[in-house]
Design an enzyme around this catalytic site. Structure first.
Site, PDB file in Angstrom:
ATOM      1  N   CYS A  79       0.852  -1.188   0.000  1.00 43.54           N
ATOM      2  CA  CYS A  79       0.000   0.000   0.000  1.00 43.54           C
ATOM      3  C   CYS A  79       0.889   1.239   0.000  1.00 43.54           C
ATOM      4  O   CYS A  79       1.901   1.288   0.693  1.00 43.54           O
ATOM      5  CB  CYS A  79      -0.896   0.040   1.239  1.00 43.54           C
ATOM      6  SG  CYS A  79      -2.392  -0.913   1.093  1.00 43.54           S
ATOM      7  N   HIS A  80       0.483   2.234  -0.761  1.00 39.86           N
ATOM      8  CA  HIS A  80       1.210   3.495  -0.793  1.00 39.86           C
ATOM      9  C   HIS A  80       0.951   4.283   0.491  1.00 39.86           C
ATOM     10  O   HIS A  80      -0.141   4.217   1.056  1.00 39.86           O
ATOM     11  CB  HIS A  80       0.770   4.345  -1.992  1.00 39.86           C
ATOM     12  CG  HIS A  80       1.190   3.780  -3.298  1.00 39.86           C
ATOM     13  ND1 HIS A  80       0.463   2.825  -3.949  1.00 39.86           N
ATOM     14  CD2 HIS A  80       2.287   4.029  -4.062  1.00 39.86           C
ATOM     15  CE1 HIS A  80       1.071   2.496  -5.074  1.00 39.86           C
ATOM     16  NE2 HIS A  80       2.185   3.212  -5.171  1.00 39.86           N
ATOM     17  N   MET A 114      -8.376   0.988   0.926  1.00 35.31           N
ATOM     18  CA  MET A 114      -7.736   0.143   1.937  1.00 35.31           C
ATOM     19  C   MET A 114      -7.705   0.848   3.289  1.00 35.31           C
ATOM     20  O   MET A 114      -7.868   0.213   4.328  1.00 35.31           O
ATOM     21  CB  MET A 114      -6.332  -0.275   1.499  1.00 35.31           C
ATOM     22  CG  MET A 114      -6.323  -1.212   0.296  1.00 35.31           C
ATOM     23  SD  MET A 114      -7.435  -2.640   0.450  1.00 35.31           S
ATOM     24  CE  MET A 114      -6.811  -3.424   1.920  1.00 35.31           C
ATOM     25  N   GLU A 115      -7.523   2.168   3.276  1.00 39.11           N
ATOM     26  CA  GLU A 115      -7.546   2.929   4.527  1.00 39.11           C
ATOM     27  C   GLU A 115      -8.935   2.896   5.158  1.00 39.11           C
ATOM     28  O   GLU A 115      -9.055   2.744   6.387  1.00 39.11           O
ATOM     29  CB  GLU A 115      -7.092   4.371   4.266  1.00 39.11           C
ATOM     30  CG  GLU A 115      -5.609   4.522   4.009  1.00 39.11           C
ATOM     31  CD  GLU A 115      -5.131   4.056   2.632  1.00 39.11           C
ATOM     32  OE1 GLU A 115      -3.904   4.025   2.417  1.00 39.11           O
ATOM     33  OE2 GLU A 115      -5.971   3.717   1.763  1.00 39.11           O
ATOM     34  N   ASP A 129     -12.592  -6.081  21.629  1.00 44.02           N
ATOM     35  CA  ASP A 129     -11.651  -6.091  22.746  1.00 44.02           C
ATOM     36  C   ASP A 129     -12.253  -5.477  24.005  1.00 44.02           C
ATOM     37  O   ASP A 129     -12.098  -6.011  25.110  1.00 44.02           O
ATOM     38  CB  ASP A 129     -10.372  -5.335  22.365  1.00 44.02           C
ATOM     39  CG  ASP A 129      -9.383  -5.280  23.504  1.00 44.02           C
ATOM     40  OD1 ASP A 129      -8.998  -6.348  24.030  1.00 44.02           O
ATOM     41  OD2 ASP A 129      -8.994  -4.161  23.907  1.00 44.02           O
TER      42      ASP A 129
END
Length: 156
Positions: A79-80, A114-115, A129
């Site tokens: 990924c960039h 992707m972000e 969590d």
């Protein structure tokens, strides 16, 4: 050997896509994650928030999701690294699910899907969590791209 995978070169070896010749454009991506919350967890909510010994669950998940989006190139190979103009995360209870929406914006040569997906995923993991002391029956049901714009192929 030709192929249609942009992250593989002619020899089939991994490569980072060269975006140097692309024009800068406004890029926006929206992703969603859904977390099934069993009744024991839903009973702990006051309105749209749950406060545990670890803190406010949704507020903490929003911060974690933003941090995750910013760290995407450290987590996903090839990924960039992008300068993000904005990252917004919302979390709403819908029935027995926490619905997480992550919107990421940049002005760049490559997209931010992707972000957005990473931000939504990290927020979902943070909810898990922070609530696991009540139950391990939570399920992160789906993470998907809702829309992306500003590139060669707009979606949504």
């Amino acid at each position: 050997m030709g192929n249609d995978f942009t992250h593989l070169n002619e020899s089939g070896q991994p490569q980072m896509v060269d975006v140097g010749a692309k024009d800068l454009t406004r890029r926006v991506a929206v992703a969603e994650s859904r977390v099934f919350l069993p009744a024991i967890i839903l009973q702990q909510f006051t309105g749209q928030e749950l406060v545990t010994k670890k803190g406010a669950v949704f507020q903490t998940a929003i911060i974690a999701g933003i941090m995750g989006a910013k760290k995407t190139p450290e987590l996903i190979p090839l990924c960039h690294t992008l300068l993000l103009d904005n990252c917004q995360i919302s979390i709403q209870l819908e029935g027995n699910e926490a619905v997480i929406r992550c919107t990421v914006k940049t002005t760049g040569k490559t997209g931010v899907e992707m972000e957005a997906l990473t931000g939504a995923s990290v927020a979902a993991l943070t909810i898990y969590d922070m609530c696991k002391a009540f139950s391990h029956e939570m399920v992160i049901r789906e993470t998907r791209l809702i829309s992306k714009s500003g590139g060669k192929n707009d979606i949504g």
